[in-house]
Each structure stands twice: as structure tokens, then as C-alpha cells.
Write a protein that holds these residues in place. Structure first.
Motif, PDB file in Angstrom:
ATOM      1  N   TYR A  12       0.827  -1.210   0.000  1.00 22.90           N
ATOM      2  CA  TYR A  12       0.000   0.000   0.000  1.00 22.90           C
ATOM      3  C   TYR A  12       0.859   1.257   0.000  1.00 22.90           C
ATOM      4  N   ASP A  13       0.243   2.341  -0.472  1.00 21.24           N
ATOM      5  CA  ASP A  13       0.875   3.655  -0.464  1.00 21.24           C
ATOM      6  C   ASP A  13       0.023   4.593   0.372  1.00 21.24           C
ATOM      7  N   ALA A  14       0.675   5.383   1.215  1.00 17.48           N
ATOM      8  CA  ALA A  14      -0.012   6.421   1.993  1.00 17.48           C
ATOM      9  C   ALA A  14       0.198   7.742   1.262  1.00 17.48           C
ATOM     10  N   ARG A  15      -0.908   8.413   0.934  1.00 14.90           N
ATOM     11  CA  ARG A  15      -0.833   9.662   0.174  1.00 14.90           C
ATOM     12  C   ARG A  15      -1.500  10.779   0.966  1.00 14.90           C
ATOM     13  N   PRO A  16      -0.748  11.848   1.226  1.00 17.20           N
ATOM     14  CA  PRO A  16      -1.311  12.949   2.003  1.00 17.20           C
ATOM     15  C   PRO A  16      -2.396  13.675   1.226  1.00 17.20           C
ATOM     16  N   GLY A  17      -3.449  14.075   1.944  1.00 18.47           N
ATOM     17  CA  GLY A  17      -4.532  14.833   1.336  1.00 18.47           C
ATOM     18  C   GLY A  17      -4.365  16.320   1.588  1.00 18.47           C
ATOM     19  N   GLN A  18      -5.423  17.049   1.352  1.00 24.39           N
ATOM     20  CA  GLN A  18      -5.410  18.497   1.526  1.00 24.39           C
ATOM     21  C   GLN A  18      -5.063  18.861   2.965  1.00 24.39           C
ATOM     22  N   GLY A  19      -4.199  19.853   3.134  1.00 25.58           N
ATOM     23  CA  GLY A  19      -3.803  20.300   4.456  1.00 25.58           C
ATOM     24  C   GLY A  19      -2.685  19.486   5.083  1.00 25.58           C
ATOM     25  N   ILE A  20      -2.098  18.554   4.320  1.00 19.58           N
ATOM     26  CA  ILE A  20      -0.999  17.715   4.808  1.00 19.58           C
ATOM     27  C   ILE A  20       0.161  17.869   3.824  1.00 19.58           C
ATOM     28  N   SER A  21       1.281  18.403   4.305  1.00 17.52           N
ATOM     29  CA  SER A  21       2.425  18.690   3.437  1.00 17.52           C
ATOM     30  C   SER A  21       3.647  17.889   3.841  1.00 17.52           C
ATOM     31  N   PRO A  22       4.195  17.061   2.931  1.00 13.45           N
ATOM     32  CA  PRO A  22       5.414  16.314   3.242  1.00 13.45           C
ATOM     33  C   PRO A  22       6.573  17.259   3.562  1.00 13.45           C
ATOM     34  N   VAL A  23       7.334  16.912   4.611  1.00 21.20           N
ATOM     35  CA  VAL A  23       8.474  17.709   5.041  1.00 21.20           C
ATOM     36  C   VAL A  23       9.774  16.932   4.815  1.00 21.20           C
ATOM     37  N   GLU A  24       9.785  15.677   5.219  1.00 20.37           N
ATOM     38  CA  GLU A  24      10.947  14.807   5.060  1.00 20.37           C
ATOM     39  C   GLU A  24      10.481  13.420   4.636  1.00 20.37           C
ATOM     40  N   ALA A  25      11.346  12.726   3.886  1.00 20.36           N
ATOM     41  CA  ALA A  25      11.013  11.369   3.456  1.00 20.36           C
ATOM     42  C   ALA A  25      12.228  10.468   3.663  1.00 20.36           C
ATOM     43  N   TYR A  26      11.940   9.207   3.975  1.00 18.04           N
ATOM     44  CA  TYR A  26      12.993   8.226   4.246  1.00 18.04           C
ATOM     45  C   TYR A  26      12.628   6.894   3.608  1.00 18.04           C
ATOM     46  N   GLU A  27      13.653   6.183   3.151  1.00 21.10           N
ATOM     47  CA  GLU A  27      13.493   4.798   2.734  1.00 21.10           C
ATOM     48  C   GLU A  27      13.996   3.926   3.876  1.00 21.10           C
ATOM     49  N   TYR A  28      13.263   2.864   4.160  1.00 17.21           N
ATOM     50  CA  TYR A  28      13.611   1.952   5.254  1.00 17.21           C
ATOM     51  C   TYR A  28      14.148   0.656   4.670  1.00 17.21           C
ATOM     52  N   PHE A  29      15.342   0.263   5.142  1.00 16.69           N
ATOM     53  CA  PHE A  29      15.980  -0.965   4.686  1.00 16.69           C
ATOM     54  C   PHE A  29      16.121  -1.949   5.838  1.00 16.69           C
ATOM     55  N   PHE A  30      15.814  -3.214   5.559  1.00 19.74           N
ATOM     56  CA  PHE A  30      15.919  -4.310   6.518  1.00 19.74           C
ATOM     57  C   PHE A  30      16.865  -5.334   5.910  1.00 19.74           C
ATOM     58  N   TYR A  31      18.041  -5.492   6.523  1.00 19.59           N
ATOM     59  CA  TYR A  31      19.086  -6.363   5.994  1.00 19.59           C
ATOM     60  C   TYR A  31      19.361  -6.067   4.519  1.00 19.59           C
ATOM     61  N   GLY A  32      19.484  -4.787   4.213  1.00 21.74           N
ATOM     62  CA  GLY A  32      19.851  -4.338   2.876  1.00 21.74           C
ATOM     63  C   GLY A  32      18.733  -4.295   1.861  1.00 21.74           C
ATOM     64  N   LYS A  33      17.546  -4.761   2.217  1.00 21.15           N
ATOM     65  CA  LYS A  33      16.429  -4.786   1.272  1.00 21.15           C
ATOM     66  C   LYS A  33      15.413  -3.703   1.657  1.00 21.15           C
ATOM     67  N   LYS A  34      15.050  -2.881   0.688  1.00 21.37           N
ATOM     68  CA  LYS A  34      14.078  -1.821   0.955  1.00 21.37           C
ATOM     69  C   LYS A  34      12.710  -2.438   1.250  1.00 21.37           C
ATOM     70  N   LYS A  35      12.132  -2.017   2.383  1.00 16.36           N
ATOM     71  CA  LYS A  35      10.849  -2.569   2.812  1.00 16.36           C
ATOM     72  C   LYS A  35       9.721  -1.547   2.839  1.00 16.36           C
ATOM     73  N   ALA A  36      10.069  -0.259   3.066  1.00 17.46           N
ATOM     74  CA  ALA A  36       9.010   0.744   3.224  1.00 17.46           C
ATOM     75  C   ALA A  36       9.551   2.144   2.972  1.00 17.46           C
ATOM     76  N   ASP A  37       8.630   3.060   2.807  1.00 24.70           N
ATOM     77  CA  ASP A  37       8.930   4.483   2.740  1.00 24.70           C
ATOM     78  C   ASP A  37       8.190   5.164   3.878  1.00 24.70           C
ATOM     79  N   PHE A  38       8.862   6.085   4.533  1.00 24.98           N
ATOM     80  CA  PHE A  38       8.252   6.880   5.603  1.00 24.98           C
ATOM     81  C   PHE A  38       8.299   8.342   5.210  1.00 24.98           C
ATOM     82  N   THR A  39       7.232   9.053   5.494  1.00 26.10           N
ATOM     83  CA  THR A  39       7.170  10.482   5.234  1.00 26.10           C
ATOM     84  C   THR A  39       6.716  11.192   6.497  1.00 26.10           C
ATOM     85  N   ILE A  40       7.491  12.193   6.905  1.00 21.13           N
ATOM     86  CA  ILE A  40       7.063  13.070   7.988  1.00 21.13           C
ATOM     87  C   ILE A  40       6.347  14.231   7.309  1.00 21.13           C
ATOM     88  N   ALA A  41       5.119  14.474   7.712  1.00 21.84           N
ATOM     89  CA  ALA A  41       4.310  15.503   7.069  1.00 21.84           C
ATOM     90  C   ALA A  41       3.761  16.489   8.088  1.00 21.84           C
TER      91      ALA A  41
END
Length: 100
Positions: A12-41
Motif C-alpha cells: 500500500y501507499d499512503a498519500r497525504p490529502g489536503q492540508g498535509i504537506s510532506p516535510v521529510e522522506a525516508y526509505e527503510y531498509f531491513f538487511y539491505g532490502k528496501k521494505k518501506a517508505d516513511f514520510t514526515i508531514a
């Protein structure tokens, strides 16, 4: 106020709606394999919503109100929470900052 959005690869993808602005984004790796994306909004008000979109053909979309997300007073507090979420003792995990 700030929230953390999580998108899990292939699920799944989390997508910010109106009034929510992404500030920082990170890729999460578990034993070298990308598992998720995190966004601070940054959240402007209480009425925003986040769309959770299932990936793949025929995926459904859920519109989730902000009341279901933990809120943080500062971006630093959100960063600290994110670091705690991905730290598991000696397990090989890492966050890489990317452009939101």
C-alpha cells in the motif's frame, strides 16, 4: 503538528490529502532490502485525510481521518519516533533520507 506516513512496498501507499504537506522522506531498509517508505508531514488543521491505496490491479483506496494518526509537536519529535520504530537491537536496519 506532524504525522508519520508509511508506505509498504508491494502492499500500500499512503498519500497525504489536503492540508498535509510532506516535510521529510525516508526509505527503510531491513538487511539491505528496501521494505518501506516513511514520510514526515506537517498537518494544517484537524480536518485532513490520508489516502491509503492498495497497490496492484484493482487495489482499493481508503480515506483515513487524521484522528487515527499519532501527532507530534515538532519534526524532531517525529524523527525520534521514526528512529525508535525501526531500531531493533542488533538487527540490520537503516533509514536513508530522500527528497519528499
Amino acid at each position: 503538528m506532524y504525522i508519520i506516513l508509511t508506505s509498504k512496498l508491494g502492499e500500500y501507499d499512503a498519500r497525504p490529502g489536503q492540508g498535509i504537506s510532506p516535510v521529510e522522506a525516508y526509505e527503510y531498509f531491513f538487511y539491505g532490502k528496501k521494505k518501506a517508505d516513511f514520510t514526515i508531514a506537517e498537518v494544517d488543521g484537524d480536518q485532513g485525510r490520508v489516502s491509503i491505496v492498495e497497490t496492484g490491479e484493482g487495489g482499493t483506496t481508503n480515506s483515513v481521518p487524521l484522528k487515527f494518526f499519532e501527532r507530534f509537536d515538532t519534526v524532531e519529535a517525529a524523527r525520534d519516533e521514526l528512529k525508535q520504530l525501526v531500531t531493533f537491537g542488533n538487527i540490520d536496519t537503516r533509514l536513508e533520507r530522500v527528497t519528499p
